[in-house]
Design a protein around this motif. Structure first.
Motif, PDB file in Angstrom:
ATOM      1  N   ALA A   1     -27.933  -4.071   5.368  1.00  0.00           N
ATOM      2  CA  ALA A   1     -27.170  -3.821   4.138  1.00  0.00           C
ATOM      3  C   ALA A   1     -25.820  -4.520   4.152  1.00  0.00           C
ATOM      4  O   ALA A   1     -25.033  -4.360   3.223  1.00  0.00           O
ATOM      5  CB  ALA A   1     -26.965  -2.318   3.956  1.00  0.00           C
ATOM      6  N   VAL A   2     -25.548  -5.307   5.197  1.00  0.00           N
ATOM      7  CA  VAL A   2     -24.267  -5.997   5.314  1.00  0.00           C
ATOM      8  C   VAL A   2     -24.509  -7.492   5.147  1.00  0.00           C
ATOM      9  O   VAL A   2     -25.164  -8.126   5.981  1.00  0.00           O
ATOM     10  CB  VAL A   2     -23.581  -5.714   6.668  1.00  0.00           C
ATOM     11  N   GLN A   3     -23.985  -8.031   4.068  1.00  0.00           N
ATOM     12  CA  GLN A   3     -24.194  -9.442   3.752  1.00  0.00           C
ATOM     13  C   GLN A   3     -23.698 -10.341   4.881  1.00  0.00           C
ATOM     14  O   GLN A   3     -22.623 -10.120   5.438  1.00  0.00           O
ATOM     15  CB  GLN A   3     -23.473  -9.791   2.454  1.00  0.00           C
ATOM     16  N   SER A   4     -24.529 -11.307   5.241  1.00  0.00           N
ATOM     17  CA  SER A   4     -24.225 -12.333   6.240  1.00  0.00           C
ATOM     18  C   SER A   4     -24.261 -11.829   7.674  1.00  0.00           C
ATOM     19  O   SER A   4     -23.852 -12.554   8.580  1.00  0.00           O
ATOM     20  CB  SER A   4     -22.864 -12.995   5.968  1.00  0.00           C
ATOM     21  N   LEU A   5     -24.733 -10.618   7.914  1.00  0.00           N
ATOM     22  CA  LEU A   5     -24.788 -10.065   9.261  1.00  0.00           C
ATOM     23  C   LEU A   5     -26.226 -10.087   9.768  1.00  0.00           C
ATOM     24  O   LEU A   5     -27.131  -9.582   9.102  1.00  0.00           O
ATOM     25  CB  LEU A   5     -24.266  -8.625   9.254  1.00  0.00           C
ATOM     26  N   SER A   6     -26.438 -10.683  10.927  1.00  0.00           N
ATOM     27  CA  SER A   6     -27.770 -10.655  11.535  1.00  0.00           C
ATOM     28  C   SER A   6     -28.121  -9.213  11.880  1.00  0.00           C
ATOM     29  O   SER A   6     -27.242  -8.393  12.127  1.00  0.00           O
ATOM     30  CB  SER A   6     -27.792 -11.498  12.806  1.00  0.00           C
ATOM     31  N   ALA A   7     -29.419  -8.925  11.902  1.00  0.00           N
ATOM     32  CA  ALA A   7     -29.845  -7.544  12.131  1.00  0.00           C
ATOM     33  C   ALA A   7     -31.228  -7.508  12.743  1.00  0.00           C
ATOM     34  O   ALA A   7     -31.992  -8.470  12.657  1.00  0.00           O
ATOM     35  CB  ALA A   7     -29.855  -6.780  10.809  1.00  0.00           C
ATOM     36  N   LYS A   8     -31.538  -6.356  13.337  1.00  0.00           N
ATOM     37  CA  LYS A   8     -32.925  -6.099  13.686  1.00  0.00           C
ATOM     38  C   LYS A   8     -33.662  -5.997  12.351  1.00  0.00           C
ATOM     39  O   LYS A   8     -33.136  -5.397  11.398  1.00  0.00           O
ATOM     40  CB  LYS A   8     -33.049  -4.804  14.488  1.00  0.00           C
ATOM     41  N   PRO A   9     -34.850  -6.572  12.233  1.00  0.00           N
ATOM     42  CA  PRO A   9     -35.536  -6.628  10.935  1.00  0.00           C
ATOM     43  C   PRO A   9     -36.198  -5.312  10.528  1.00  0.00           C
ATOM     44  O   PRO A   9     -37.406  -5.205  10.397  1.00  0.00           O
ATOM     45  CB  PRO A   9     -36.560  -7.752  11.145  1.00  0.00           C
ATOM     46  N   ILE A  10     -35.350  -4.304  10.345  1.00  0.00           N
ATOM     47  CA  ILE A  10     -35.790  -2.974   9.903  1.00  0.00           C
ATOM     48  C   ILE A  10     -34.849  -2.542   8.784  1.00  0.00           C
ATOM     49  O   ILE A  10     -33.625  -2.594   8.944  1.00  0.00           O
ATOM     50  CB  ILE A  10     -35.696  -1.942  11.045  1.00  0.00           C
ATOM     51  N   ILE A  11     -35.396  -2.121   7.666  1.00  0.00           N
ATOM     52  CA  ILE A  11     -34.581  -1.629   6.556  1.00  0.00           C
ATOM     53  C   ILE A  11     -34.247  -0.168   6.818  1.00  0.00           C
ATOM     54  O   ILE A  11     -35.144   0.681   6.898  1.00  0.00           O
ATOM     55  CB  ILE A  11     -35.324  -1.768   5.205  1.00  0.00           C
ATOM     56  N   ASP A  12     -32.941   0.112   6.974  1.00  0.00           N
ATOM     57  CA  ASP A  12     -32.478   1.491   7.154  1.00  0.00           C
ATOM     58  C   ASP A  12     -32.134   2.073   5.798  1.00  0.00           C
ATOM     59  O   ASP A  12     -31.375   1.471   5.032  1.00  0.00           O
ATOM     60  CB  ASP A  12     -31.231   1.524   8.043  1.00  0.00           C
ATOM     61  N   ILE A  13     -32.672   3.248   5.540  1.00  0.00           N
ATOM     62  CA  ILE A  13     -32.478   3.926   4.263  1.00  0.00           C
ATOM     63  C   ILE A  13     -31.918   5.315   4.543  1.00  0.00           C
ATOM     64  O   ILE A  13     -32.439   6.041   5.394  1.00  0.00           O
ATOM     65  CB  ILE A  13     -33.817   4.035   3.507  1.00  0.00           C
ATOM     66  N   ALA A  14     -30.863   5.663   3.824  1.00  0.00           N
ATOM     67  CA  ALA A  14     -30.320   7.024   3.909  1.00  0.00           C
ATOM     68  C   ALA A  14     -30.617   7.720   2.589  1.00  0.00           C
ATOM     69  O   ALA A  14     -30.375   7.166   1.525  1.00  0.00           O
ATOM     70  CB  ALA A  14     -28.819   7.002   4.165  1.00  0.00           C
TER      71      ALA A  14
ATOM     72  N   ARG B   1     -16.568  -8.217  10.427  1.00  0.00           N
ATOM     73  CA  ARG B   1     -17.984  -8.544  10.355  1.00  0.00           C
ATOM     74  C   ARG B   1     -18.329  -9.646  11.365  1.00  0.00           C
ATOM     75  O   ARG B   1     -19.330  -9.562  12.078  1.00  0.00           O
ATOM     76  CB  ARG B   1     -18.371  -8.965   8.941  1.00  0.00           C
ATOM     77  N   ARG B   2     -17.475 -10.671  11.462  1.00  0.00           N
ATOM     78  CA  ARG B   2     -17.710 -11.749  12.434  1.00  0.00           C
ATOM     79  C   ARG B   2     -17.651 -11.212  13.867  1.00  0.00           C
ATOM     80  O   ARG B   2     -18.465 -11.584  14.710  1.00  0.00           O
ATOM     81  CB  ARG B   2     -16.691 -12.870  12.241  1.00  0.00           C
ATOM     82  N   SER B   3     -16.683 -10.350  14.137  1.00  0.00           N
ATOM     83  CA  SER B   3     -16.577  -9.764  15.486  1.00  0.00           C
ATOM     84  C   SER B   3     -17.819  -8.955  15.817  1.00  0.00           C
ATOM     85  O   SER B   3     -18.336  -9.022  16.941  1.00  0.00           O
ATOM     86  CB  SER B   3     -15.343  -8.866  15.580  1.00  0.00           C
ATOM     87  N   TYR B   4     -18.298  -8.189  14.857  1.00  0.00           N
ATOM     88  CA  TYR B   4     -19.496  -7.375  15.075  1.00  0.00           C
ATOM     89  C   TYR B   4     -20.718  -8.283  15.285  1.00  0.00           C
ATOM     90  O   TYR B   4     -21.559  -8.021  16.139  1.00  0.00           O
ATOM     91  CB  TYR B   4     -19.693  -6.435  13.890  1.00  0.00           C
ATOM     92  N   GLN B   5     -20.792  -9.359  14.529  1.00  0.00           N
ATOM     93  CA  GLN B   5     -21.879 -10.328  14.668  1.00  0.00           C
ATOM     94  C   GLN B   5     -21.912 -10.887  16.095  1.00  0.00           C
ATOM     95  O   GLN B   5     -22.968 -10.912  16.730  1.00  0.00           O
ATOM     96  CB  GLN B   5     -21.703 -11.469  13.653  1.00  0.00           C
ATOM     97  N   GLU B   6     -20.764 -11.314  16.588  1.00  0.00           N
ATOM     98  CA  GLU B   6     -20.685 -11.872  17.947  1.00  0.00           C
ATOM     99  C   GLU B   6     -21.097 -10.836  18.984  1.00  0.00           C
ATOM    100  O   GLU B   6     -21.849 -11.136  19.918  1.00  0.00           O
ATOM    101  CB  GLU B   6     -19.278 -12.375  18.233  1.00  0.00           C
TER     102      GLU B   6
END
Length: 172
Positions: free
Chosen positions: A47-60, A132-137
């Motif tokens: 749900a965070v634009q431009s952030l790499s992620a595990k390919p799972i959609i998290d829904i709350a 966001r960049r720091s979290y990405q790294e």
């Protein structure tokens, strides 16, 4: 594009398709749950634009009363979710879909501190490029270190998440 095999930590680059997939799944969830879900949020790194992620959609999913979560189980099972109960993660009903897992639902009572934090963290990363960049790294480095240990990967992100939450005025 979606799906994480059990026991793996794998990041893929952000894609607009994650938002589209969330909207499709949101409609499926709403189609048979009556009045129970009050609000359905896209959370987590997809749900965070431009952030790499595990390919799972998290829904709350927000529900008025925590006990109402059990009323949602039959419909969610009908659309492919497996109910894991309330003791997997704190203060939520937890559901997963697929093997490899493609979606997961965290169902909270409205006002849950866990939900408020999830949404605040997501919103902050969407609005703050530097964090966001720091979290990405950090995530990239941890994914290389913990390729088969999702719990260690998640734990190793804790200090960063807490630092952001303190910035936002939350106590840890």
């Amino acid at each position: 594009m979606l799906g994480l095999p059990k026991g793996e930590v794998l990041l893929v680059p952000w894609t607009e398709q994650w938002g589209e997939e969330f909207l499709l799944e949101k409609r499926r969830i709403e189609s048979g749950n009556g009045a129970y879900p009050l609000v359905i949020h896209h959370i987590g790194s997809t749900a965070v634009q431009s952030l790499s992620a595990k390919p799972i959609i998290d829904i709350a999913i927000e529900i008025m009363r925590f006990e109402d979560g059990v009323q949602c189980v039959p419909h969610l099972e009908q659309i492919g979710y497996s109910y894991k109960g309330t003791n997997i993660l704190p203060e939520r009903h937890y559901f997963s879909k697929g093997e490899p897992r493609t979606h997961q639902i965290h169902m909270f009572q409205t006002g849950s501190e866990h939900l408020i934090r999830q949404v605040a963290f997501r919103d902050h990363l969407n609005q703050n490029e530097s964090d966001r960049r720091s979290y990405q790294e950090l995530k990239e480095n941890l994914a290389k270190t913990y390729t088969t240990d999702k719990w260690a990967y998640a734990d190793a992100k804790t200090d960063f998440v807490h630092s952001i939450m303190r910035k936002l005025g939350f106590e840890n």
